[in-house]
Design a protein around this motif. Structure first.
Motif, PDB file in Angstrom:
ATOM      1  N   ALA A 113       0.839  -1.203   0.000  1.00  0.00           N
ATOM      2  CA  ALA A 113       0.000   0.000   0.000  1.00  0.00           C
ATOM      3  C   ALA A 113       0.876   1.257   0.000  1.00  0.00           C
ATOM      4  O   ALA A 113       0.602   2.214  -0.730  1.00  0.00           O
ATOM      5  CB  ALA A 113      -0.931  -0.011   1.203  1.00  0.00           C
ATOM      6  N   LEU A 114       1.948   1.232   0.800  1.00  0.00           N
ATOM      7  CA  LEU A 114       2.846   2.390   0.862  1.00  0.00           C
ATOM      8  C   LEU A 114       3.523   2.627  -0.484  1.00  0.00           C
ATOM      9  O   LEU A 114       3.628   3.766  -0.944  1.00  0.00           O
ATOM     10  CB  LEU A 114       3.907   2.184   1.952  1.00  0.00           C
ATOM     11  N   ASP A 115       3.970   1.531  -1.115  1.00  0.00           N
ATOM     12  CA  ASP A 115       4.606   1.662  -2.433  1.00  0.00           C
ATOM     13  C   ASP A 115       3.646   2.323  -3.413  1.00  0.00           C
ATOM     14  O   ASP A 115       4.020   3.208  -4.177  1.00  0.00           O
ATOM     15  CB  ASP A 115       5.011   0.281  -2.986  1.00  0.00           C
ATOM     16  N   TRP A 116       2.413   1.856  -3.399  1.00  0.00           N
ATOM     17  CA  TRP A 116       1.415   2.395  -4.331  1.00  0.00           C
ATOM     18  C   TRP A 116       1.167   3.876  -4.032  1.00  0.00           C
ATOM     19  O   TRP A 116       1.191   4.714  -4.927  1.00  0.00           O
ATOM     20  CB  TRP A 116       0.122   1.578  -4.251  1.00  0.00           C
ATOM     21  N   VAL A 126      -7.693   7.111   1.570  1.00  0.00           N
ATOM     22  CA  VAL A 126      -7.467   5.692   1.845  1.00  0.00           C
ATOM     23  C   VAL A 126      -8.472   5.201   2.876  1.00  0.00           C
ATOM     24  O   VAL A 126      -8.765   5.914   3.852  1.00  0.00           O
ATOM     25  CB  VAL A 126      -6.043   5.468   2.396  1.00  0.00           C
ATOM     26  N   LEU A 127      -8.969   3.989   2.671  1.00  0.00           N
ATOM     27  CA  LEU A 127      -9.848   3.349   3.651  1.00  0.00           C
ATOM     28  C   LEU A 127      -9.230   2.026   4.086  1.00  0.00           C
ATOM     29  O   LEU A 127      -8.887   1.189   3.255  1.00  0.00           O
ATOM     30  CB  LEU A 127     -11.222   3.086   3.022  1.00  0.00           C
ATOM     31  N   ASP A 128      -9.066   1.861   5.408  1.00  0.00           N
ATOM     32  CA  ASP A 128      -8.637   0.575   5.964  1.00  0.00           C
ATOM     33  C   ASP A 128      -9.883  -0.070   6.558  1.00  0.00           C
ATOM     34  O   ASP A 128     -10.417   0.385   7.566  1.00  0.00           O
ATOM     35  CB  ASP A 128      -7.550   0.795   7.022  1.00  0.00           C
ATOM     36  N   LEU A 129     -10.318  -1.134   5.920  1.00  0.00           N
ATOM     37  CA  LEU A 129     -11.575  -1.788   6.288  1.00  0.00           C
ATOM     38  C   LEU A 129     -11.280  -2.897   7.302  1.00  0.00           C
ATOM     39  O   LEU A 129     -10.556  -3.835   6.995  1.00  0.00           O
ATOM     40  CB  LEU A 129     -12.144  -2.390   4.998  1.00  0.00           C
ATOM     41  N   GLY A 185     -18.687   8.166   0.803  1.00  0.00           N
ATOM     42  CA  GLY A 185     -17.565   8.752   0.074  1.00  0.00           C
ATOM     43  C   GLY A 185     -16.785   7.710  -0.700  1.00  0.00           C
ATOM     44  O   GLY A 185     -17.068   6.510  -0.645  1.00  0.00           O
ATOM     45  N   LYS A 186     -15.809   8.214  -1.460  1.00  0.00           N
ATOM     46  CA  LYS A 186     -15.006   7.350  -2.328  1.00  0.00           C
ATOM     47  C   LYS A 186     -13.531   7.473  -1.978  1.00  0.00           C
ATOM     48  O   LYS A 186     -13.094   8.487  -1.437  1.00  0.00           O
ATOM     49  CB  LYS A 186     -15.233   7.740  -3.779  1.00  0.00           C
ATOM     50  N   PHE A 187     -12.805   6.452  -2.346  1.00  0.00           N
ATOM     51  CA  PHE A 187     -11.391   6.363  -1.960  1.00  0.00           C
ATOM     52  C   PHE A 187     -10.529   6.002  -3.165  1.00  0.00           C
ATOM     53  O   PHE A 187     -11.009   5.408  -4.130  1.00  0.00           O
ATOM     54  CB  PHE A 187     -11.224   5.313  -0.865  1.00  0.00           C
ATOM     55  N   ASP A 188      -9.253   6.359  -3.063  1.00  0.00           N
ATOM     56  CA  ASP A 188      -8.301   5.958  -4.112  1.00  0.00           C
ATOM     57  C   ASP A 188      -7.751   4.572  -3.812  1.00  0.00           C
ATOM     58  O   ASP A 188      -7.386   3.833  -4.712  1.00  0.00           O
ATOM     59  CB  ASP A 188      -7.146   6.965  -4.166  1.00  0.00           C
ATOM     60  N   LEU A 189      -7.682   4.261  -2.515  1.00  0.00           N
ATOM     61  CA  LEU A 189      -7.156   2.956  -2.109  1.00  0.00           C
ATOM     62  C   LEU A 189      -8.004   2.408  -0.967  1.00  0.00           C
ATOM     63  O   LEU A 189      -8.249   3.109   0.023  1.00  0.00           O
ATOM     64  CB  LEU A 189      -5.696   3.102  -1.627  1.00  0.00           C
ATOM     65  N   PRO A 235     -16.305  -1.432  -5.617  1.00  0.00           N
ATOM     66  CA  PRO A 235     -16.326  -0.508  -6.757  1.00  0.00           C
ATOM     67  C   PRO A 235     -17.143   0.756  -6.500  1.00  0.00           C
ATOM     68  O   PRO A 235     -16.769   1.848  -6.943  1.00  0.00           O
ATOM     69  CB  PRO A 235     -16.947  -1.354  -7.885  1.00  0.00           C
ATOM     70  N   ALA A 236     -18.225   0.652  -5.737  1.00  0.00           N
ATOM     71  CA  ALA A 236     -19.060   1.826  -5.438  1.00  0.00           C
ATOM     72  C   ALA A 236     -18.315   2.826  -4.547  1.00  0.00           C
ATOM     73  O   ALA A 236     -18.721   3.980  -4.435  1.00  0.00           O
ATOM     74  CB  ALA A 236     -20.351   1.383  -4.759  1.00  0.00           C
ATOM     75  N   HIS A 237     -17.232   2.383  -3.934  1.00  0.00           N
ATOM     76  CA  HIS A 237     -16.485   3.268  -3.018  1.00  0.00           C
ATOM     77  C   HIS A 237     -15.091   3.601  -3.530  1.00  0.00           C
ATOM     78  O   HIS A 237     -14.256   4.084  -2.776  1.00  0.00           O
ATOM     79  CB  HIS A 237     -16.391   2.626  -1.634  1.00  0.00           C
ATOM     80  N   LEU A 238     -14.823   3.268  -4.793  1.00  0.00           N
ATOM     81  CA  LEU A 238     -13.500   3.573  -5.361  1.00  0.00           C
ATOM     82  C   LEU A 238     -13.602   4.667  -6.410  1.00  0.00           C
ATOM     83  O   LEU A 238     -14.510   4.663  -7.256  1.00  0.00           O
ATOM     84  CB  LEU A 238     -12.894   2.314  -6.002  1.00  0.00           C
TER      85      LEU A 238
END
Ligand code: GLN
Length: 285
Positions: A113-116, A126-129, A185-189, A235-238
Motif C-alpha cells: 500500500a505504501l509503495d502504491w 485511503v480506507l482501511d476496512l 464517500g469514495k477512496f483511491d485505495l 467498486p461503489a467506493h473507489l
C-alpha cells in the motif's frame, strides 16, 4: 512453577533455561524466544541485554512477576496480549484481546500500500476496512501522503485503534461500520486484512490464535464471505483508477478470481507472501 520463587534460580541465564523447559513442556512454539521476551518484559530490559549478561541477578519480586507471566504464556495466551504491545513495521502498537495481533504478512500488505501511495503525485484518500489495532491505517497515515479512514465493526477494537493513532500521532479518521455499511464517500485505495478463515477451522487453530477475537478471523462457512462482500461493494467506493488491496487465505486464489466481474474491474494481480504462499491481491477499477 514454584521453582522460580525458591532461591534456586537467581540469574537471568538460569531463569531462561528453566523457563524454556517450562514452555517446551507446555508445547509453546519458539520456547526460548518467548522466554527471553517475557523475561525482558518482566525486568524492563532488552533481549540483547539479557543475552549479553546471562549472570544478571534477578530478585525475588521480579522472579514472581516472571513466573506469573510465564504461566499465562504456558496456558496459551499470545505474547502480545501479555505485554500489551506488538511491533508493526517500525512502530509499536498497543494490543488487547479485542484486536487481532498484527502479523508480519500484514506488514507486507502495508508495504504494498505504501509503495502504491508513494508512487502517486498527490495525497490520496485511503480506507482501511476492519482496522483492528489500527496497524495498517496508522502506518499509512504516518508514512504516506494520505487522508486515512479506518473502520471496524467492533467498538472495542476501534477504541484500541484510536489509542494507537493518538499515541503515534497518526491522523486517522475512525468510523464504526460493518464493512461498507457505514462508509460514505469514495477512496483511491481500499486496503483490508479481512477475516478469511473458514468457520469450522477456527476450533483447530493454535491455542494462541483461539485467544484472538473470532470476528477478526471468521470468514464464514467457506472463509470467503467477507472477501465476496468486499469485492462486490468496493467498486461503489473507489474513485476511477482506484485500487483494492487485500490479504487473503492461502489456497483461496481460484475462488477469488471468480468474484471479479469483468465489466467493473480493469486489473487483477495476485501476490505471494515471503513464505511463498498466495496471500494478497491488488485489483483496480
Ligand atoms: N487490520 C488489522 C490487522 O491487519 C485487523 C484485521 C482483522 O481484525 N482481521 O491486524
Amino acid at each position: 512453577m514454584g521453582i522460580f520463587i525458591s532461591g534456586m534460580y537467581r540469574t537471568a541465564g538460569e531463569l531462561l533455561k528453566q523457563a524454556q523447559k517450562t514452555l517446551e513442556t507446555a508445547r509453546v512454539g519458539e520456547p526460548l524466544e518467548n522466554a527471553e521476551l517475557l523475561l525482558a518484559y518482566a525486568l524492563g530490559k532488552s533481549r540483547l541485554t539479557l543475552r549479553a549478561f546471562p549472570d544478571f541477578p534477578v530478585g525475588e519480586n521480579q522472579r514472581l512477576d516472571f513466573s506469573a507471566l510465564l504461566e499465562r504464556k504456558a496456558a496459551g495466551e499470545p505474547l502480545a496480549y501479555i505485554t500489551g504491545r506488538a511491533a508493526f513495521l517500525e512502530y509499536e502498537f498497543i494490543v488487547s484481546p479485542a484486536v487481532l495481533v498484527p502479523r508480519p504478512e500484514t506488514e507486507q500488505l502495508a508495504r504494498f500500500a505504501l509503495d502504491w501511495l508513494n508512487g502517486r503525485a498527490g495525497a490520496c484518500d485511503v480506507l482501511d476496512l476492519g482496522a483492528g489495532s489500527g496497524c495498517i491505517a496508522c502506518a499509512l497515515a504516518l508514512r504516506a501522503k494520505a487522508r486515512v479512514t479506518a473502520s471496524d465493526i467492533s467498538p472495542d477494537a476501534l477504541a484500541v485503534a484510536k489509542t494507537n493513532a493518538e499515541a503515534l500521532g497518526a491522523a486517522v479518521r475512525f468510523v464504526r461500520s460493518d464493512l461498507f455499511a457505514g462508509i460514505t464517500g469514495k477512496f483511491d485505495l481500499i486496503v483490508s486484512n479481512p477475516p478469511y478463515i473458514p468457520s469450522e477451522e477456527l476450533a483447530g487453530l493454535a491455542p494462541e490464535v483461539r485467544r484472538e477475537p473470532a470476528c477478526a478471523l471468521d470468514g464464514g462457512p467457506d472463509g470467503l464471505e467477507l472477501l465476496r462482500r468486499i469485492i462486490g461493494e468496493a467498486p461503489a467506493h473507489l474513485n476511477p483508477g482506484g485500487v483494492l488491496m487485500l490479504e487473503t487465505g492461502s489456497g483461496q486464489r481460484a475462488a477469488i478470481k471468480t468474484m471479479f466481474s469483468a465489466g467493473v474491474w480493469r486489473g487483477l494481480e495476485f501476490l505471494d507472501d515471503f513464505s511463498g504462499f498466495d496471500r494478497y491481491f491488488i485489483a483496480r477499477v
